[in-house]
Structure formats: structure tokens, C-alpha cells
Design a protein around this motif. Structure first.
Motif, PDB file in Angstrom:
ATOM      1  N   TRP A   1     -16.742   2.575 -24.783  1.00  0.00           N
ATOM      2  CA  TRP A   1     -16.229   2.196 -23.467  1.00  0.00           C
ATOM      3  C   TRP A   1     -16.981   0.986 -22.933  1.00  0.00           C
ATOM      4  CZ3 TRP A   1     -19.471   6.306 -24.232  1.00  0.00           C
ATOM      5  CH2 TRP A   1     -20.623   6.370 -23.470  1.00  0.00           C
ATOM      6  N   THR A   2     -16.301   0.268 -22.022  1.00  0.00           N
ATOM      7  CA  THR A   2     -16.918  -0.908 -21.411  1.00  0.00           C
ATOM      8  C   THR A   2     -16.239  -1.223 -20.080  1.00  0.00           C
ATOM      9  OG1 THR A   2     -17.591  -3.206 -21.764  1.00  0.00           O
ATOM     10  CG2 THR A   2     -15.406  -2.599 -22.574  1.00  0.00           C
ATOM     11  N   ASN A   3     -16.972  -1.910 -19.239  1.00  0.00           N
ATOM     12  CA  ASN A   3     -16.377  -2.429 -18.003  1.00  0.00           C
ATOM     13  C   ASN A   3     -16.428  -3.961 -17.994  1.00  0.00           C
ATOM     14  OD1 ASN A   3     -19.108  -2.840 -17.582  1.00  0.00           O
ATOM     15  ND2 ASN A   3     -19.081  -2.166 -15.455  1.00  0.00           N
ATOM     16  N   ILE A   4     -16.654  -4.542 -19.164  1.00  0.00           N
ATOM     17  CA  ILE A   4     -16.720  -6.001 -19.295  1.00  0.00           C
ATOM     18  C   ILE A   4     -15.452  -6.490 -19.983  1.00  0.00           C
ATOM     19  CG2 ILE A   4     -17.987  -7.929 -20.307  1.00  0.00           C
ATOM     20  CD1 ILE A   4     -20.501  -6.065 -20.178  1.00  0.00           C
ATOM     21  N   ASN A   5     -14.735  -7.357 -19.309  1.00  0.00           N
ATOM     22  CA  ASN A   5     -13.460  -7.855 -19.831  1.00  0.00           C
ATOM     23  C   ASN A   5     -13.676  -9.190 -20.546  1.00  0.00           C
ATOM     24  OD1 ASN A   5     -10.720  -7.873 -20.349  1.00  0.00           O
ATOM     25  ND2 ASN A   5     -10.189  -8.779 -18.379  1.00  0.00           N
ATOM     26  N   SER A   6     -14.328  -9.097 -21.710  1.00  0.00           N
ATOM     27  CA  SER A   6     -14.523 -10.289 -22.533  1.00  0.00           C
ATOM     28  C   SER A   6     -14.019  -9.978 -23.942  1.00  0.00           C
ATOM     29  CB  SER A   6     -15.998 -10.693 -22.589  1.00  0.00           C
ATOM     30  OG  SER A   6     -16.731  -9.799 -23.407  1.00  0.00           O
ATOM     31  N   LYS A   7     -13.653 -11.017 -24.669  1.00  0.00           N
ATOM     32  CA  LYS A   7     -13.127 -10.831 -26.018  1.00  0.00           C
ATOM     33  C   LYS A   7     -14.151 -10.122 -26.905  1.00  0.00           C
ATOM     34  CE  LYS A   7     -11.028 -13.208 -29.919  1.00  0.00           C
ATOM     35  NZ  LYS A   7     -10.531 -14.484 -30.447  1.00  0.00           N
ATOM     36  N   ASN A   8     -15.399 -10.565 -26.879  1.00  0.00           N
ATOM     37  CA  ASN A   8     -16.427  -9.951 -27.723  1.00  0.00           C
ATOM     38  C   ASN A   8     -16.637  -8.483 -27.388  1.00  0.00           C
ATOM     39  OD1 ASN A   8     -16.859 -12.281 -29.183  1.00  0.00           O
ATOM     40  ND2 ASN A   8     -18.628 -12.921 -27.977  1.00  0.00           N
ATOM     41  N   GLU A   9     -16.624  -8.155 -26.119  1.00  0.00           N
ATOM     42  CA  GLU A   9     -16.851  -6.770 -25.698  1.00  0.00           C
ATOM     43  C   GLU A   9     -15.663  -5.884 -26.071  1.00  0.00           C
ATOM     44  OE1 GLU A   9     -19.257  -3.758 -23.883  1.00  0.00           O
ATOM     45  OE2 GLU A   9     -19.602  -5.634 -24.940  1.00  0.00           O
TER      46      GLU A   9
ATOM     47  N   ARG B   1      -4.492  -8.582 -11.863  1.00  0.00           N
ATOM     48  CA  ARG B   1      -4.460  -7.366 -12.682  1.00  0.00           C
ATOM     49  C   ARG B   1      -3.627  -7.598 -13.939  1.00  0.00           C
ATOM     50  NH1 ARG B   1      -4.868  -1.492 -11.641  1.00  0.00           N
ATOM     51  NH2 ARG B   1      -3.533  -0.485 -13.174  1.00  0.00           N
ATOM     52  N   VAL B   2      -2.489  -8.258 -13.784  1.00  0.00           N
ATOM     53  CA  VAL B   2      -1.614  -8.552 -14.922  1.00  0.00           C
ATOM     54  C   VAL B   2      -2.316  -9.503 -15.883  1.00  0.00           C
ATOM     55  CG1 VAL B   2       0.587  -9.572 -15.622  1.00  0.00           C
ATOM     56  CG2 VAL B   2       0.488  -8.082 -13.628  1.00  0.00           C
ATOM     57  N   LYS B   3      -3.035 -10.483 -15.353  1.00  0.00           N
ATOM     58  CA  LYS B   3      -3.775 -11.419 -16.216  1.00  0.00           C
ATOM     59  C   LYS B   3      -4.822 -10.676 -17.040  1.00  0.00           C
ATOM     60  CE  LYS B   3      -3.148 -15.522 -13.386  1.00  0.00           C
ATOM     61  NZ  LYS B   3      -3.777 -16.508 -12.511  1.00  0.00           N
ATOM     62  N   ASN B   4      -5.539  -9.761 -16.408  1.00  0.00           N
ATOM     63  CA  ASN B   4      -6.542  -8.966 -17.123  1.00  0.00           C
ATOM     64  C   ASN B   4      -5.889  -8.106 -18.200  1.00  0.00           C
ATOM     65  OD1 ASN B   4      -8.705  -9.938 -15.686  1.00  0.00           O
ATOM     66  ND2 ASN B   4      -8.846  -8.191 -14.320  1.00  0.00           N
ATOM     67  N   GLU B   5      -4.775  -7.504 -17.868  1.00  0.00           N
ATOM     68  CA  GLU B   5      -4.094  -6.639 -18.833  1.00  0.00           C
ATOM     69  C   GLU B   5      -3.518  -7.459 -19.986  1.00  0.00           C
ATOM     70  OE1 GLU B   5      -1.343  -2.655 -18.893  1.00  0.00           O
ATOM     71  OE2 GLU B   5      -1.351  -3.872 -17.074  1.00  0.00           O
ATOM     72  N   ARG B   6      -2.951  -8.602 -19.684  1.00  0.00           N
ATOM     73  CA  ARG B   6      -2.409  -9.470 -20.744  1.00  0.00           C
ATOM     74  C   ARG B   6      -3.540  -9.925 -21.670  1.00  0.00           C
ATOM     75  NH1 ARG B   6       0.837 -14.601 -19.177  1.00  0.00           N
ATOM     76  NH2 ARG B   6       2.672 -13.376 -19.612  1.00  0.00           N
ATOM     77  N   PHE B   7      -4.667 -10.306 -21.095  1.00  0.00           N
ATOM     78  CA  PHE B   7      -5.825 -10.718 -21.880  1.00  0.00           C
ATOM     79  C   PHE B   7      -6.231  -9.598 -22.845  1.00  0.00           C
ATOM     80  CE2 PHE B   7     -10.512 -10.988 -22.305  1.00  0.00           C
ATOM     81  CZ  PHE B   7     -10.608 -12.247 -22.891  1.00  0.00           C
ATOM     82  N   PHE B   8      -6.375  -8.401 -22.316  1.00  0.00           N
ATOM     83  CA  PHE B   8      -6.760  -7.250 -23.142  1.00  0.00           C
ATOM     84  C   PHE B   8      -5.713  -6.956 -24.210  1.00  0.00           C
ATOM     85  CE2 PHE B   8      -6.095  -2.760 -23.991  1.00  0.00           C
ATOM     86  CZ  PHE B   8      -7.289  -2.450 -24.625  1.00  0.00           C
ATOM     87  N   LEU B   9      -4.448  -6.881 -23.820  1.00  0.00           N
ATOM     88  CA  LEU B   9      -3.383  -6.519 -24.763  1.00  0.00           C
ATOM     89  C   LEU B   9      -3.218  -7.538 -25.884  1.00  0.00           C
ATOM     90  CD1 LEU B   9      -0.701  -5.030 -22.358  1.00  0.00           C
ATOM     91  CD2 LEU B   9      -2.037  -3.804 -24.088  1.00  0.00           C
ATOM     92  N   ASN B  10      -3.418  -8.802 -25.591  1.00  0.00           N
ATOM     93  CA  ASN B  10      -3.339  -9.820 -26.644  1.00  0.00           C
ATOM     94  C   ASN B  10      -4.472  -9.658 -27.653  1.00  0.00           C
ATOM     95  OD1 ASN B  10      -1.039 -11.799 -26.396  1.00  0.00           O
ATOM     96  ND2 ASN B  10      -1.736 -11.682 -24.279  1.00  0.00           N
TER      97      ASN B  10
END
Length: 186
Positions: A128-136, A8-17
Motif C-alpha cells: 500500500w501507498t499514499n504516494i501517487n508517483s510512477k515509481n511508488e 481526482r480524474v487526473k490522479n485516477e487516469r495517471f494510476f490506471l495508465n
């Protein structure tokens, strides 16, 4: 368990960066609204965001009272929300909100992180999206940044109004309660 091992932290860090880099590129200030008040473990939350965003500039807003965040979002250019009902509340108050449903949690083999439930809204839309990718993530952020009021209003109306109804001063609830009290007294 330490922060760096948690998915969860990895996903959040990815998004926040991605969000922090977007803000830097667009010359926007990044503000973090805390969930906790200063007196209720707010310092732990601050340390968490310092850890996640250590190489980025951001402002962690203090929170003295539980409802203080509502005033803060009312003046924001746009708001981002990760799996949070607070994002729906911000949307109901008229804020431009991007939703990122990037955490998937299982409870008894059922995914429970879907705040759009029970609506039939698609899992991916203009803001909105449920895809955790940089492009999305950048797609949604760019929509928030570039969309004018007319386009925003058109796409805002896609959202199920039952999810985001805002009843100023709880007038509908008060009316219902008064009617219930009146009927119980008869």
C-alpha cells in the motif's frame, strides 16, 4: 465539470495508465469491476473507464447484482484498490490487494479519504501507498506480482486485523444478536 478538468480524474487516469502498462508488460489481463450494477447507472461508469483507458485494452465486467463482485475477486491473481473499502473486504476474503490512497479530500479541513483510519498503520507499506508517483505505484504492483505466499502472509499480518475481519456467514454478528434478543426476553 468535464472529466479532464477534475484533479481526482487526473490522479485516477495517471494510476490506471501505469496499471494498464504494467499489465501489458507482464502479459496480464486488466479487469475493471464496476461499483454500479448494470441497471443502476452502470453504463455511465463504463463510459468513464472508456474515457480514462481509451488507449488500453481492458475488460469492463458487467454486474447484475450488488454482491456479484465478491465472487469475481475471489479468483483474481491480485486486486488493486483506490481509496476503497471494497479493497479491505477483498483483503479480508484472502485476496492479494494493493492499496493506492491517491485521493485526498477535505471535509471541514480534515482529510477524509484515509480508509486506514483509525488504525495506526503507516501510510506506506509493502502493498500500500499514499504516494501517487510512477515509481511508488510500480513498487506496489511489482510486490503484488512477485511476492510468494510466505512473503505475502508475513506482510499481510502487518495490517490491523480490526480493519479487515471477515466473519463467514456473519456468525459472530448472529451470535451477538441472538444473545441480545435472549437478554431482552428475560
Amino acid at each position: 465539470q468535464s472529466y479532464h478538468q477534475d484533479k481526482r480524474v487526473k490522479n485516477e487516469r495517471f494510476f490506471l495508465n501505469i496499471l494498464a502498462n504494467f499489465c501489458k508488460k507482464k502479459k496480464l489481463e486488466l479487469f475493471i469491476l464496476p461499483k454500479k450494477t448494470n441497471s443502476n447507472k452502470g453504463h455511465i461508469e463504463r463510459e468513464y473507464y472508456d474515457y480514462l483507458l481509451k488507449s488500453h485494452n481492458f475488460q469492463y465486467l458487467s454486474k447484475e447484482h450488488a454482491h456479484e463482485n465478491y465472487r469475481k475477486i475471489d479468483g483474481a491473481r491480485f486486486v488493486t484498490s483506490i481509496n476503497s473499502s471494497f479493497g479491505l473486504e477483498a483483503l479480508s476474503r484472502g485476496a492479494k490487494v494493493g492499496f493506492f490512497f491517491i485521493f485526498k479530500s477535505k471535509f471541514k479541513n480534515v482529510y477524509v479519504s484515509d480508509i486506514l483510519w483509525p488504525s495506526k498503520i503507516k501510510k506506506r507499506g509493502p502493498f500500500w501507498t499514499n504516494i501517487n508517483s510512477k515509481n511508488e505505484i510500480l513498487r506496489v504492483l511489482n510486490y503484488l506480482f512477485l511476492s510468494n505466499k510466505k512473503l505475502w502472509k508475513k506482510n499481510y499480518n502487518i495490517f490491523d486485523q480490526t480493519l479487515i475481519m471477515f466473519d463467514y456467514k456473519n456468525s459472530k454478528l448472529k451470535k451477538l444478536l441472538l444473545n441480545l434478543l435472549k437478554n431482552n426476553n428475560n
